[in-house]
Design a protein around this motif. Structure first.
Motif, short mmCIF file in Angstrom:
data_model
loop_
_atom_site.label_atom_id
_atom_site.label_comp_id
_atom_site.label_asym_id
_atom_site.label_seq_id
_atom_site.Cartn_x
_atom_site.Cartn_y
_atom_site.Cartn_z
N ARG A 103 -65.31 -22.93 -19.38
CA ARG A 103 -66.32 -21.97 -18.93
C ARG A 103 -67.62 -22.34 -19.22
O ARG A 103 -67.99 -22.86 -20.48
CB ARG A 103 -66.06 -20.69 -19.76
CG ARG A 103 -64.73 -20.05 -19.33
CD ARG A 103 -64.55 -18.73 -20.16
NE ARG A 103 -63.27 -18.05 -20.06
CZ ARG A 103 -63.00 -17.03 -20.54
NH1 ARG A 103 -63.66 -16.30 -21.34
NH2 ARG A 103 -61.79 -16.44 -20.42
N GLY A 138 -73.31 -22.82 -11.25
CA GLY A 138 -72.04 -22.46 -10.60
C GLY A 138 -72.07 -23.37 -9.43
O GLY A 138 -72.88 -23.97 -8.82
N TRP A 166 -63.12 -19.83 -10.79
CA TRP A 166 -63.87 -18.78 -10.46
C TRP A 166 -65.36 -19.33 -10.57
O TRP A 166 -65.96 -20.08 -11.53
CB TRP A 166 -63.67 -17.69 -11.59
CG TRP A 166 -62.12 -17.12 -11.48
CD1 TRP A 166 -61.82 -16.31 -10.80
CD2 TRP A 166 -61.01 -17.76 -12.22
NE1 TRP A 166 -60.65 -15.94 -11.04
CE2 TRP A 166 -59.95 -16.86 -11.92
CE3 TRP A 166 -61.01 -18.97 -12.87
CZ2 TRP A 166 -58.87 -17.27 -12.34
CZ3 TRP A 166 -60.01 -19.01 -13.43
CH2 TRP A 166 -58.71 -18.02 -13.34
N ASP A 215 -69.41 -17.58 -10.25
CA ASP A 215 -70.39 -16.54 -10.33
C ASP A 215 -71.65 -16.88 -9.89
O ASP A 215 -72.51 -17.52 -10.27
CB ASP A 215 -70.60 -16.02 -11.80
CG ASP A 215 -69.05 -15.51 -12.56
OD1 ASP A 215 -68.33 -14.97 -11.89
OD2 ASP A 215 -69.29 -15.48 -13.83
N GLN A 261 -71.68 -12.10 -7.45
CA GLN A 261 -70.30 -11.72 -7.28
C GLN A 261 -69.46 -12.92 -7.69
O GLN A 261 -70.01 -14.19 -8.05
CB GLN A 261 -69.97 -12.01 -5.61
CG GLN A 261 -70.43 -10.74 -4.73
CD GLN A 261 -70.17 -10.80 -3.20
OE1 GLN A 261 -70.31 -11.70 -2.55
NE2 GLN A 261 -70.00 -9.55 -2.70
N THR A 262 -68.31 -12.73 -8.11
CA THR A 262 -67.33 -13.62 -8.55
C THR A 262 -66.40 -14.14 -7.46
O THR A 262 -65.66 -13.31 -6.81
CB THR A 262 -66.40 -13.18 -9.84
OG1 THR A 262 -67.28 -12.75 -10.87
CG2 THR A 262 -65.38 -14.17 -10.15
N HIS A 263 -66.28 -15.54 -7.13
CA HIS A 263 -65.36 -15.99 -6.05
C HIS A 263 -64.46 -16.77 -6.85
O HIS A 263 -64.85 -17.38 -7.77
CB HIS A 263 -66.48 -16.92 -5.03
CG HIS A 263 -67.73 -16.35 -4.67
ND1 HIS A 263 -67.74 -15.67 -3.30
CD2 HIS A 263 -68.98 -15.82 -5.28
CE1 HIS A 263 -68.90 -15.25 -3.30
NE2 HIS A 263 -69.59 -15.53 -4.53
N HIS A 264 -63.12 -16.61 -6.23
CA HIS A 264 -62.22 -17.58 -6.61
C HIS A 264 -61.46 -18.40 -5.50
O HIS A 264 -61.27 -18.02 -4.48
CB HIS A 264 -61.08 -16.20 -7.11
CG HIS A 264 -60.03 -16.79 -7.76
ND1 HIS A 264 -58.62 -16.90 -6.82
CD2 HIS A 264 -59.41 -17.62 -8.68
CE1 HIS A 264 -57.71 -17.23 -7.42
NE2 HIS A 264 -58.11 -17.82 -8.56
N VAL A 321 -70.89 -9.25 -10.47
CA VAL A 321 -71.56 -9.59 -11.93
C VAL A 321 -72.94 -9.41 -11.73
O VAL A 321 -73.27 -9.10 -10.45
CB VAL A 321 -71.31 -11.02 -12.25
CG1 VAL A 321 -69.88 -11.56 -12.86
CG2 VAL A 321 -71.84 -11.98 -10.96
N THR A 379 -74.67 -16.50 -13.64
CA THR A 379 -74.18 -17.86 -12.93
C THR A 379 -73.09 -18.42 -13.75
O THR A 379 -73.16 -18.32 -15.12
CB THR A 379 -75.20 -18.63 -12.18
OG1 THR A 379 -76.00 -19.03 -13.30
CG2 THR A 379 -75.98 -17.83 -11.07
N THR A 407 -69.47 -21.39 -14.02
CA THR A 407 -68.17 -21.61 -13.50
C THR A 407 -66.97 -21.56 -14.37
O THR A 407 -67.20 -22.04 -15.60
CB THR A 407 -68.21 -22.89 -13.15
OG1 THR A 407 -69.19 -23.00 -11.83
CG2 THR A 407 -66.89 -23.51 -12.41
#
Length: 698
Positions: free
Chosen positions: A71, A76, A132, A134, A138-141, A180, A185, A187
């Motif tokens: 993390r 990001g 993931w 940020d 928003q959190t994108h996956h 979020v 921000t 990854t």
């Protein structure tokens, strides 16, 4: 078959298939080192962001299911559409080789990654990978299986590679899975290494991970690196690293001794021009001359000890095998110290005979601890594993920075720095003198043995003792027996000299022929006492000379030839009782063990002794294995068997060769080995009548 070879036989591996087919090309190996390399490819992407000033926290988590999660709080991975491929930035980074922000697009001034294959290679070699991102509140996956994007039907317990996977058929999707804060921000990447690729024994070393995490924290001041090992839920481990002093603190940490100087920082930069393909906005690659900047940061100090500890880095990537930056450092160090020592030669009491050129790299490096870091755009490494820096221009830049900055330090007018500089110069000169003196002493006190004299045979395996009374020279029949004898001997006092086959019959050869014979000359030279009338018993280099030949007719013949040589040309050795014949066994009996007794071995030295032992063992009710071992030569014996039976002074049997009845002995030698054939033929005929044909080993 060659006539049938056509284009249809060629294979074209595209995309990540090439990575899975040849993983060693990208990560070096598929053992634990390769597994660690994959983890650092992911971590280094986050570190590159920190180097650019984005994000100050990186967390590495080892989960109980052997997955690895990284993390960061950086910018990001881009989530918008990349126009050339029509895919999101996340999918491009994770699935396309040689795709990323490190190809001169201005995203990174200096980075550890430069080939654009790190994340995609990890994805290709993972059974499952989830990412993931940020960005924008928003959190994108997105998830992958062995590099292919799709959806996982995970159970309520959490993500697992054992879940059902459905690949995307038409369009890939980057799913929004949460919200979020606008300014948040970063990854998060979690992956499960593919055991179809990696060895079953491959694993992550926590100690190695912690060592490199600490190292990275030293090299990126202000970056916090947290390592959590949750593989054992009952005993989780966590360590956090953050340093503000950079390479200077790193030197203090790795130094193995107390310093005689402070840690000096040598910093500077340089420029160089190279021709590289530049990616234009339209997507074309055009070769252009580009000016590169190279920043150099060296921290070093000398200590009271003599061990050298030098670490080298390029954009915080460790280069354990060095490269042009290390070569430049050593060049600048040597040039500077030689020049300063030459300027202070009178004070350091360096005589003309010593010469400044006598100062070598080892003298300067003794007790030195140094960390060398260079930062530059698009460095050239030898392979994806980045163990050696290959950018040629870096050598001259580092050498110039070290020479300029170190000269200023060593000539500093400050009292403390001046005293430390004098200590360093005296240490280097003392090391040079100690090295030269040790070499001279070694040459003076070196034992003049066969290996150190050009005229002596190199095949002599000498002993180490200087006590002639204790030393033994084994003259061994054949190279095969020599190999076993080397393992069986006690090298402190037992030397070995192999001879090839049957030597010259010196009883009927001239002195000139004897001295020109290679085997005879080797024996005389190794003993070092001369031959004939000039033989000096006091000069003999060994206390015992032991003839070790096979226990057969050929062995007896060779032993007789050797004894002839000693009798005629080195008679005082025989008279002094210093010549022996080894007595190797003929048979080995293996007696089966029982609940109360271990297995036993009995060696016998004649057929009569063998039969007597068999009768006694049978009478005692002891069982002997049917396959009685018959030794046809020394080479058939194992080293431990040869040691116990023939070479160990506490267990062997030796037959001393004497010449008490010299005249009788000389008559026998003349009969057996002389020029007159008639008496020898009569002797053989007379002896042949009493010969038992069954005893002939044929």
């Amino acid at each position: 078959m060659s006539s049938d070879y056509s284009a249809r036989h060629l294979s074209v591996l595209e995309g990540l298939d090439a990575v899975r087919k040849r993983p060693g090309m990208y990560i070096g190996t598929t053992d634990s080192r390769g597994l660690m390399h994959c983890m650092w490819e992911v971590i280094d992407n986050s570190v590159d962001e920190a180097l650019g000033g984005f994000g100050d926290l990186i967390e590495v988590i080892l989960h109980p299911d052997d997955s690895i999660e990284v993390r960061d709080t950086a910018r990001g991975i881009p989530i918008d559409i990349e126009p050339k491929t029509g895919l999101t930035g996340v999918e491009v980074v994770m699935t396309k080789l040689h795709a990323g922000g490190k190809f001169g697009g201005g995203s990174y001034a200096a980075s550890g990654g430069l080939h654009g294959v790190g994340a995609s290679v990890v994805n290709a070699l993972s059974e499952r990978l989830d990412v993931w991102v940020d960005r924008g509140g928003q959190t994108h996956h997105m998830a992958f299986r062995r590099g292919e994007p799709g959806r996982w039907a995970d159970p309520a317990s959490g993500p697992t590679p054992a879940a059902e996977f459905t690949p995307f058929v038409t369009n890939s999707e980057l799913t929004v899975v949460g919200k979020v804060g606008k300014n948040v921000t970063g990854t998060r990447t979690r992956y499960w290494a593919d055991r179809q690729i990696f060895n079953k024994q491959a694993g992550i070393s926590y100690e190695e991970l912690v060592t490199r995490a600490r190292q990275t924290a030293f090299l990126v001041p202000g970056l916090t690196l947290s390592v959590k090992d949750n593989r054992d839920p009952l005993n989780p481990t966590e360590e956090t690293f953050r340093y503000e002093g950079g390479a200077k603190d790193f030197v203090e940490f790795i130094a193995p001794d107390t310093g005689v100087t402070d840690t000096w920082e040598l910093t500077g930069s340089g420029h160089y021009v190279e021709t590289v393909p530049v990616l234009k906005p339209g997507g074309q690659l055009v070769s252009e001359e580009v000016q590169r900047d190279c920043a150099v940061d060296v921290a070093l100090r000398w200590g009271t000890g003599y061990d050298t500890e030098v670490r080298t880095f390029v954009n915080i990537i460790s280069t354990p095998k060095g490269g042009t930056h290390l070569a430049g450092f050593e060049q600048g160090l040597m040039k500077t110290l030689r020049k300063v020592i030459e300027a202070n030669a009178r004070r350091l009491k360096i005589m003309a005979k010593d010469g400044i050129e006598r100062i070598e790299k080892d003298d300067i490096m003794a007790g030195l601890t140094a960390v060398i870091t260079v930062r530059l755009s698009e460095p050239q490494f030898e392979g994806q594993t980045k163990e050696v820096l290959g950018t040629t221009a870096v050598r001259a830049i580092v050498a110039k920075v070290v020479e300029t900055e170190l000269t200023a330090v060593l000539n500093s007018p400050k009292r403390d720095t001046k005293a430390q500089a004098n200590t360093v110069l005296e240490k280097v000169v003392a090391e040079m003198r100690a090295r030269v003196a040790a070499r001279k002493q070694k040459e003076i006190s070196r034992r003049k043995n066969a290996l150190e004299t050009s005229s002596l045979p190199a095949k002599l395996a000498d002993c180490r003792t200087h006590d002639i009374e204790k030393s033994e020279l084994f003259i061994v029949e054949g190279d095969s027996a020599l190999g076993t004898a080397k393992l069986a001997r006690q090298s402190d006092f037992q030397a070995l000299l192999p001879i090839r086959g049957k030597i010259l019959n010196v009883q009927k050869a001239s002195v000139t022929d004897m001295l020109h014979n290679a085997e005879c000359a080797s024996i005389i030279q190794v003993l070092g006492a001369g031959s004939g009338r000039t033989f000096d018993l006091e000069s003999a280099r060994y206390g015992k000379i032991i003839l070790m030949t096979d226990a057969d007719v050929d062995g007896a013949h060779i032993r007789t030839l050797l004894l002839t040589l000693f009798f005629r040309y080195m008679r005082p050795l025989v008279d002094a009782g210093r010549v022996y014949a080894a007595v190797p066994p003929l048979h080995r009996l293996e007696i089966s063990g029982s609940a109360r007794r271990d297995r036993e071995y009995i060696y016998t030295y004649s057929e009569t002794e063998l039969q007597e032992n068999l009768r006694e063992l049978k009478k005692a009710g002891r069982k002997v294995k049917d396959d009685i071992q018959r030794y046809k030569g020394l080479g058939e014996m194992d080293a431990d068997q040869l040691a116990v039976t023939t070479m160990d002074p506490g267990k062997r049997t030796l037959r001393r060769i004497t010449a008490a009845h010299a005249e009788a002995a000389e008559r026998v030698f003349e009969l057996l080995m002389g020029n007159d054939v008639g008496p020898r033929r009569d002797f053989i005929v007379a002896g042949g009548e009493g010969m038992d044909r069954a005893r002939i080993d044929a």
